[in-house]
Write an enzyme that holds these catalytic residues in place. Structure first.
Site, PDB file in Angstrom:
ATOM      1  N   HIS A 125       0.804  -1.225   0.000  1.00  0.00           N
ATOM      2  CA  HIS A 125       0.000   0.000   0.000  1.00  0.00           C
ATOM      3  C   HIS A 125       0.835   1.273   0.000  1.00  0.00           C
ATOM      4  O   HIS A 125       0.282   2.370  -0.107  1.00  0.00           O
ATOM      5  CB  HIS A 125      -0.979  -0.007   1.171  1.00  0.00           C
ATOM      6  CG  HIS A 125      -2.321   0.539   0.831  1.00  0.00           C
ATOM      7  ND1 HIS A 125      -3.438   0.353   1.619  1.00  0.00           N
ATOM      8  CD2 HIS A 125      -2.758   1.284  -0.219  1.00  0.00           C
ATOM      9  CE1 HIS A 125      -4.483   0.961   1.071  1.00  0.00           C
ATOM     10  NE2 HIS A 125      -4.094   1.538  -0.042  1.00  0.00           N
ATOM     11  N   ASP A 155      -9.595  -0.188   4.673  1.00  0.00           N
ATOM     12  CA  ASP A 155      -8.375  -0.781   5.200  1.00  0.00           C
ATOM     13  C   ASP A 155      -8.589  -1.101   6.674  1.00  0.00           C
ATOM     14  O   ASP A 155      -9.339  -0.401   7.362  1.00  0.00           O
ATOM     15  CB  ASP A 155      -7.235   0.246   5.060  1.00  0.00           C
ATOM     16  CG  ASP A 155      -5.834  -0.347   5.082  1.00  0.00           C
ATOM     17  OD1 ASP A 155      -5.596  -1.277   5.873  1.00  0.00           O
ATOM     18  OD2 ASP A 155      -4.970   0.148   4.334  1.00  0.00           O
ATOM     19  N   HIS A 210      -6.138  -0.681   8.571  1.00  0.00           N
ATOM     20  CA  HIS A 210      -5.148   0.228   9.147  1.00  0.00           C
ATOM     21  C   HIS A 210      -5.311   1.626   8.564  1.00  0.00           C
ATOM     22  O   HIS A 210      -5.739   1.783   7.418  1.00  0.00           O
ATOM     23  CB  HIS A 210      -3.740  -0.292   8.857  1.00  0.00           C
ATOM     24  CG  HIS A 210      -3.548  -1.740   9.208  1.00  0.00           C
ATOM     25  ND1 HIS A 210      -3.782  -2.756   8.290  1.00  0.00           N
ATOM     26  CD2 HIS A 210      -3.167  -2.321  10.367  1.00  0.00           C
ATOM     27  CE1 HIS A 210      -3.544  -3.913   8.889  1.00  0.00           C
ATOM     28  NE2 HIS A 210      -3.175  -3.695  10.132  1.00  0.00           N
ATOM     29  N   ASP A 220      -2.774   3.771   8.013  1.00  0.00           N
ATOM     30  CA  ASP A 220      -1.639   4.053   7.112  1.00  0.00           C
ATOM     31  C   ASP A 220      -1.274   5.538   7.094  1.00  0.00           C
ATOM     32  O   ASP A 220      -0.958   6.109   6.046  1.00  0.00           O
ATOM     33  CB  ASP A 220      -1.933   3.553   5.694  1.00  0.00           C
ATOM     34  CG  ASP A 220      -1.989   2.035   5.608  1.00  0.00           C
ATOM     35  OD1 ASP A 220      -1.645   1.369   6.603  1.00  0.00           O
ATOM     36  OD2 ASP A 220      -2.375   1.522   4.548  1.00  0.00           O
ATOM     37  N   HIS A 267       4.606   1.251   3.920  1.00  0.00           N
ATOM     38  CA  HIS A 267       3.200   0.962   3.582  1.00  0.00           C
ATOM     39  C   HIS A 267       2.260   1.389   4.706  1.00  0.00           C
ATOM     40  O   HIS A 267       1.045   1.465   4.488  1.00  0.00           O
ATOM     41  CB  HIS A 267       2.996  -0.512   3.205  1.00  0.00           C
ATOM     42  CG  HIS A 267       2.997  -1.479   4.351  1.00  0.00           C
ATOM     43  ND1 HIS A 267       2.404  -2.720   4.250  1.00  0.00           N
ATOM     44  CD2 HIS A 267       3.518  -1.432   5.599  1.00  0.00           C
ATOM     45  CE1 HIS A 267       2.553  -3.384   5.392  1.00  0.00           C
ATOM     46  NE2 HIS A 267       3.233  -2.614   6.221  1.00  0.00           N
ATOM     47  N   ASP A 322      -7.414  -1.928   0.484  1.00  0.00           N
ATOM     48  CA  ASP A 322      -6.466  -2.923   0.964  1.00  0.00           C
ATOM     49  C   ASP A 322      -7.268  -4.176   1.316  1.00  0.00           C
ATOM     50  O   ASP A 322      -8.209  -4.099   2.118  1.00  0.00           O
ATOM     51  CB  ASP A 322      -5.744  -2.375   2.202  1.00  0.00           C
ATOM     52  CG  ASP A 322      -4.627  -3.270   2.718  1.00  0.00           C
ATOM     53  OD1 ASP A 322      -4.770  -4.505   2.653  1.00  0.00           O
ATOM     54  OD2 ASP A 322      -3.621  -2.732   3.216  1.00  0.00           O
ATOM     55  N   ASP A 326      -6.771  -6.383   3.292  1.00  0.00           N
ATOM     56  CA  ASP A 326      -6.827  -6.737   4.708  1.00  0.00           C
ATOM     57  C   ASP A 326      -7.990  -6.049   5.425  1.00  0.00           C
ATOM     58  O   ASP A 326      -8.245  -6.332   6.607  1.00  0.00           O
ATOM     59  CB  ASP A 326      -5.494  -6.509   5.415  1.00  0.00           C
ATOM     60  CG  ASP A 326      -5.140  -5.049   5.708  1.00  0.00           C
ATOM     61  OD1 ASP A 326      -6.028  -4.178   5.698  1.00  0.00           O
ATOM     62  OD2 ASP A 326      -3.945  -4.783   5.950  1.00  0.00           O
ATOM     63  N   GLU A 379      -2.262  -5.324  -1.584  1.00  0.00           N
ATOM     64  CA  GLU A 379      -1.834  -6.215  -0.502  1.00  0.00           C
ATOM     65  C   GLU A 379      -2.325  -7.660  -0.635  1.00  0.00           C
ATOM     66  O   GLU A 379      -2.364  -8.400   0.351  1.00  0.00           O
ATOM     67  CB  GLU A 379      -2.224  -5.646   0.871  1.00  0.00           C
ATOM     68  CG  GLU A 379      -1.571  -4.298   1.194  1.00  0.00           C
ATOM     69  CD  GLU A 379      -0.111  -4.369   1.637  1.00  0.00           C
ATOM     70  OE1 GLU A 379       0.434  -5.485   1.696  1.00  0.00           O
ATOM     71  OE2 GLU A 379       0.469  -3.292   1.928  1.00  0.00           O
TER      72      GLU A 379
END
Length: 317
Positions: free
Chosen positions: A112, A135, A137, A139, A152, A240, A242, A285
């Site tokens: 990412h 996401d 996260h 980031d 990332h 992302d 995830d 990702e």
């Protein structure tokens, strides 16, 4: 969701698939194989079947941009900073070019950190665009707060200016993304400094708590009401995998349980397509090496394919 669909931001249905086999923004190998797996699984033909003209000229080549091992020492806490900077600058130019041609850049990563390039490229073509960041996260760690040094986890700090003072190696990155034009969906694993940045700047951030409380439909509506009232702005979606629960997309570098279900992830993409304002998408990702079995790899790849199709207009009926 949108009974009176606004005029489309794109005049023609043309997609440019930008394959970015890059893993330099984090430490786990294999994410650079994600684009190849997505293409081999039929991404180009699946997009064509939705009525889009598709351009795919092969994956981006980054080998010549990689410094020798002794020429890319850590910059403060940041790892591979020169390599990440060179690659994301190249990606920015490619994405900007496709946007200015009236094409929809579908960037397939890769880690990412590539969003430093994709977002800056989209914003160069659409300066008033907004960003939906899906996401687990945020980031948005800064070069000074990142606990791992993996870039990332930092792209949005460069793009918003939260990274100031910015290391010279990233001085090319424009501070092009106002905080009020970011909406997060699916957050559930944030570092303390990231929480502080989001709170201090009143960033539109919907965690999995909000998804559970309000439902994904209302979360998407609230996000767009905040960052794109009246749907006047183009939308860039950076997704992302995830963000999805590991039961849905297990082959990824930083899985966090309690994520989006299959349908919640697909709904986000469907709803943004319905606005008529979606002009770019990142799909990041997917890491085939980290699947515990071939079944896990295929599950994650097919989740990525489905997310892309939904963002480009696939419907259930």
């Amino acid at each position: 969701m949108f009974p009176c669909k606004p005029q489309s931001a794109l005049k023609e249905k043309r997609v440019a698939i930008v394959g970015c086999p890059f893993s330099g923004g984090q430490a786990r190998g294999g994410v650079d194989f994600g684009p190849e797996h997505m293409i081999n699984a039929g991404l180009v033909d699946q997009v064509k079947e939705l009525g889009w003209d598709v351009t795919f000229e092969g994956h981006q080549q980054f080998e010549q941009l990689k410094p020798a091992a002794n020429e890319d020492p850590d910059v403060g806490r940041l790892k591979n900073a020169r390599y990440v900077s060179a690659v994301t600058k190249a990606v920015s130019g490619v994405v900007e070019k496709h946007c200015k041609r009236g094409e929809f850049p579908l960037t397939v990563g890769g880690d990412h950190s590539l969003a430093i390039g994709t977002v800056s490229g989209v914003m160069a073509a659409y300066p008033n665009a907004c960003l939906v960041w899906v996401d687990a996260h945020a980031d948005i760690n800064t070069p000074h707060s990142t606990p791992s040094g993996n870039i990332h986890g930092c792209p949005l700090s460069f793009l918003t200016g939260a990274a100031e003072p910015c290391p010279d190696v990233f001085s090319w990155v424009p501070k092009c993304l106002p905080f009020e034009r970011i909406a997060y969906i699916g957050l559930r694993d944030l570092d303390p400094v990231e929480k502080q940045i989001l709170r201090e700047n009143n960033v539109c951030a919907y965690t999995m708590h909000h998804v559970d409380k309000y439902g994904i439909g209302r979360v998407v509506e609230m996000a767009l009401e905040r960052i794109n009232p009246g749907l006047q702005r183009p939308i860039h979606l950076s997704f992302d995998v995830d963000a999805m629960d590991p039961a849905v997309a297990p082959a990824t570098g930083t899985p966090v349980r309690g994520g989006l279900t299959w349908r919640e992830g697909m709904y986000i993409c469907e709803a943004l397509h319905e606005t008529g304002k979606l002009v770019a998408m990142d799909l990041m990702e997917v890491n085939p090496v980290l699947g515990a079995s071939e079944q896990e790899v295929q599950a994650t790849v097919h989740a990525g394919l489905s997310l892309a199709r939904c963002a480009l207009g696939e419907t259930l009926l």
